[in-house]
Design a protein around this motif. Structure first.
Motif, short mmCIF file in Angstrom:
data_model
loop_
_atom_site.label_atom_id
_atom_site.label_comp_id
_atom_site.label_asym_id
_atom_site.label_seq_id
_atom_site.Cartn_x
_atom_site.Cartn_y
_atom_site.Cartn_z
N THR A 236 -8.78 -13.74 7.20
CA THR A 236 -7.78 -14.76 6.89
C THR A 236 -6.53 -14.14 6.28
O THR A 236 -6.53 -12.99 5.83
N THR A 237 -5.48 -14.93 6.21
CA THR A 237 -4.24 -14.48 5.60
C THR A 237 -4.45 -14.17 4.12
O THR A 237 -3.94 -13.17 3.61
N VAL A 238 -5.24 -14.99 3.46
CA VAL A 238 -5.52 -14.77 2.04
C VAL A 238 -6.27 -13.46 1.84
O VAL A 238 -5.95 -12.68 0.94
N ALA B 253 -4.92 -10.18 -0.21
CA ALA B 253 -5.73 -9.61 -1.29
C ALA B 253 -6.00 -8.13 -1.03
O ALA B 253 -5.95 -7.30 -1.95
N ALA B 254 -6.26 -7.79 0.22
CA ALA B 254 -6.51 -6.39 0.58
C ALA B 254 -5.26 -5.55 0.37
O ALA B 254 -5.34 -4.41 -0.13
N GLU B 255 -4.10 -6.08 0.72
CA GLU B 255 -2.85 -5.34 0.51
C GLU B 255 -2.58 -5.14 -0.98
O GLU B 255 -2.20 -4.06 -1.41
N ARG B 256 -2.80 -6.18 -1.75
CA ARG B 256 -2.58 -6.10 -3.20
C ARG B 256 -3.50 -5.04 -3.83
O ARG B 256 -3.07 -4.25 -4.65
N ASP B 257 -4.76 -5.02 -3.41
CA ASP B 257 -5.71 -4.03 -3.91
C ASP B 257 -5.31 -2.62 -3.48
O ASP B 257 -5.40 -1.67 -4.27
N ALA B 258 -4.86 -2.46 -2.25
CA ALA B 258 -4.45 -1.15 -1.76
C ALA B 258 -3.24 -0.64 -2.53
O ALA B 258 -3.17 0.55 -2.87
N ARG B 259 -2.30 -1.51 -2.85
CA ARG B 259 -1.13 -1.10 -3.64
C ARG B 259 -1.55 -0.67 -5.04
O ARG B 259 -1.03 0.31 -5.58
N GLN B 260 -2.49 -1.39 -5.62
CA GLN B 260 -2.97 -1.01 -6.96
C GLN B 260 -3.66 0.36 -6.90
O GLN B 260 -3.44 1.20 -7.77
N ARG B 261 -4.49 0.59 -5.90
CA ARG B 261 -5.14 1.89 -5.73
C ARG B 261 -4.10 3.00 -5.57
O ARG B 261 -4.22 4.07 -6.16
N LEU B 262 -3.09 2.74 -4.77
CA LEU B 262 -2.05 3.73 -4.52
C LEU B 262 -1.30 4.07 -5.80
O LEU B 262 -1.04 5.24 -6.09
N MET B 263 -0.96 3.07 -6.60
CA MET B 263 -0.23 3.33 -7.85
C MET B 263 -1.11 4.11 -8.84
O MET B 263 -0.61 4.97 -9.57
#
Length: 163
Positions: free
Chosen positions: A127-129, A133-143
């Motif tokens: 789903t879009t949600v 959520a996956a993008e948000r988590d990936a950005r946090q991991r990257l930072m």
């Protein structure tokens, strides 16, 4: 632990001591000059906030009287990696860079500077949600990865910093 394993372990510890190895956070390690002595500039955006938060977790929060001032600028680009037969992207890769500059707040002398880079990815199936959520988590991991790399660079340079 067998006796041969113990001997190998003890010999490796002695070898590290003989080569001048000093733990960064040990009593004579260079990391002590950084603890709670780095004042970060205000973050810009969520990525900047996540990066600064991780840096403060590792280095401590430097107040107004901190010995060092540091600016870290994250740059993230996104690219599609996988797609379906209908042309829908199913996998994304985030490429991240963090440029950092540490200065002496009194003299404005540059003490350390550099750039680190890494990547992470996330899936867009569902789903879009779930994708958001996956993008948000990936950005946090990257930072987190980028902040840890910046700290590693600072720890290597710590012994040469003015105290």
């Amino acid at each position: 632990m067998s006796s041969s394993d113990r001997r190998a372990f003890l010999l490796s510890v002695l070898a590290l001591g003989a080569c001048g190895f000093t733990p960064a956070y040990g009593p004579s390690g260079g990391a002590g000059v950084l603890q709670s002595q780095v004042r970060l500039t205000d973050p810009v955006g969520r990525d900047g906030y996540l990066l600064n938060r991780r840096l403060e977790e590792r280095l401590g929060r430097g107040g107004p009287s901190a010995r060092y001032a540091m600016k870290v600028t994250p740059i993230v680009t996104q690219s599609g990696m996988g797609s379906t037969s209908r042309g829908l992207t199913t996998r994304f890769q985030l490429l991240g860079k963090a440029k950092f500059l540490m200065t002496d707040p009194v003299t404005a002398d540059v003490l350390a500077e550099g750039e680190v880079q890494s990547f992470t990815g996330y899936s867009a199936t569902g789903t879009t949600v779930a994708t958001l959520a996956a993008e948000r988590d990936a950005r946090q991991r990257l930072m987190t990865i980028l902040a840890d790399m910046v700290v590693d660079r600072l720890l290597v340079a710590a012994s040469g910093l003015p105290s």
